[in-house]
Design an enzyme around this catalytic site. Structure first.
Site, PDB file in Angstrom:
ATOM      1  N   LEU A 136       0.828  -1.198   0.000  1.00 59.24           N
ATOM      2  CA  LEU A 136       0.000   0.000   0.000  1.00 59.24           C
ATOM      3  C   LEU A 136       0.867   1.255   0.000  1.00 59.24           C
ATOM      4  CD1 LEU A 136      -2.502  -0.984   2.888  1.00 59.24           C
ATOM      5  CD2 LEU A 136      -2.484  -1.793   0.528  1.00 59.24           C
ATOM      6  N   CYS A 137       0.338   2.336  -0.595  1.00 61.59           N
ATOM      7  CA  CYS A 137       0.942   3.660  -0.475  1.00 61.59           C
ATOM      8  C   CYS A 137       2.343   3.708  -1.096  1.00 61.59           C
ATOM      9  CB  CYS A 137       0.950   4.051   1.003  1.00 61.59           C
ATOM     10  SG  CYS A 137       1.299   5.776   1.355  1.00 61.59           S
ATOM     11  N   ILE A 138       3.379   3.978  -0.305  1.00 57.97           N
ATOM     12  CA  ILE A 138       4.758   4.056  -0.807  1.00 57.97           C
ATOM     13  C   ILE A 138       5.434   2.685  -0.825  1.00 57.97           C
ATOM     14  CG2 ILE A 138       5.808   4.534   1.458  1.00 57.97           C
ATOM     15  CD1 ILE A 138       6.844   6.064  -1.986  1.00 57.97           C
ATOM     16  N   THR A 190      -1.867  -0.610  -4.287  1.00 60.36           N
ATOM     17  CA  THR A 190      -2.881   0.452  -4.327  1.00 60.36           C
ATOM     18  C   THR A 190      -2.296   1.719  -3.702  1.00 60.36           C
ATOM     19  OG1 THR A 190      -5.248   0.869  -3.932  1.00 60.36           O
ATOM     20  CG2 THR A 190      -3.996  -0.014  -2.088  1.00 60.36           C
TER      21      THR A 190
END
Length: 216
Positions: A136-138, A190
């Site tokens: 997720l994210c970074i 995502t």
């Protein structure tokens, strides 16, 4: 049918110097809600630094990544050195700056970053076993650094996408709740808070990653 067992690697506690708490918590919620189980891991190392989350300023103190991550885990967490890919069906990494500061140094060195050796071992072991990995994210940037030619998303940030591409990976632009599923490598990503998101959108993205992994 046997429930899927996830290993989740945390990077501390708090968006600016650890794991993003909403992403971590909602990922765990999604696993449990959809009939899965999870165990939590983090490296037993010092954080890169400690940030005052009220002011955004650096604090003159040291904290341990595993100890801080234990806050999210309610104490039930292991050193990532103990991770054994044979015991899990999937691996998941929530985001937060701690991923790019404590699990690797992407926040400072970009594509030339160093990666925590135990985290790298865990990711490579799951990939070699052809077991799915969610990020997720970074965190997809960390996966790209470790595995190279994978397809991921961090949303729409051009600079980060360019850094990921320079690692040999393919970046796909996405918006809230959308996932990128690299079928060949079984990697699901995502953007979460790489976009300006609400907590509901974070939950949607985390659940879409978990459901996609569960379906494999």
């Amino acid at each position: 049918m046997k429930s899927k067992k996830f290993a989740v690697i945390l990077a501390g506690s708090g968006v600016y110097d650890g794991s993003e708490i909403h992403e971590a918590t909602l990922a765990l919620y999604a696993i449990s809600k959809n009939g899965g189980e999870y165990e939590l891991f983090a490296p037993n190392t010092d954080q890169y630094h400690v940030i005052n989350h009220l002011t955004g300023e650096e604090m003159n103190e040291k904290r341990n990544v595993l100890v801080e991550a234990a806050r999210i885990a309610r104490g039930n967490i292991k050193d990532v050195k103990e991770f054994d890919a044979a015991n899990y069906d999937a691996l998941l990494l929530p985001g937060g700056f701690g991923v790019a500061k404590n699990l690797c140094t992407f926040a400072f060195k970009g594509p030339d970053c160093d990666v925590n050796a135990d985290v790298e071992t865990a990711v490579k072991a799951m990939h070699a076993a052809e077991k799915p990995i969610g990020a997720l994210c970074i965190a997809p940037a960390l996966i790209a650094k470790i595995l190279g030619t994978v397809e991921v998303t961090i949303g729409q940030d051009a600079g980060t996408a360019e850094a990921i591409s320079s690692l040999g990976a393919t970046h796909v632009n996405t918006t809230h709740g959308e996932i990128v599923f690299d079928k060949e490598n079984k990697i699901v990503t995502t953007p979460c808070y790489m976009l300006d998101a609400t907590i509901a959108q974070i939950g949607e993205g985390a659940e879409n990653v978990v459901k996609t992994i569960m379906a494999l």
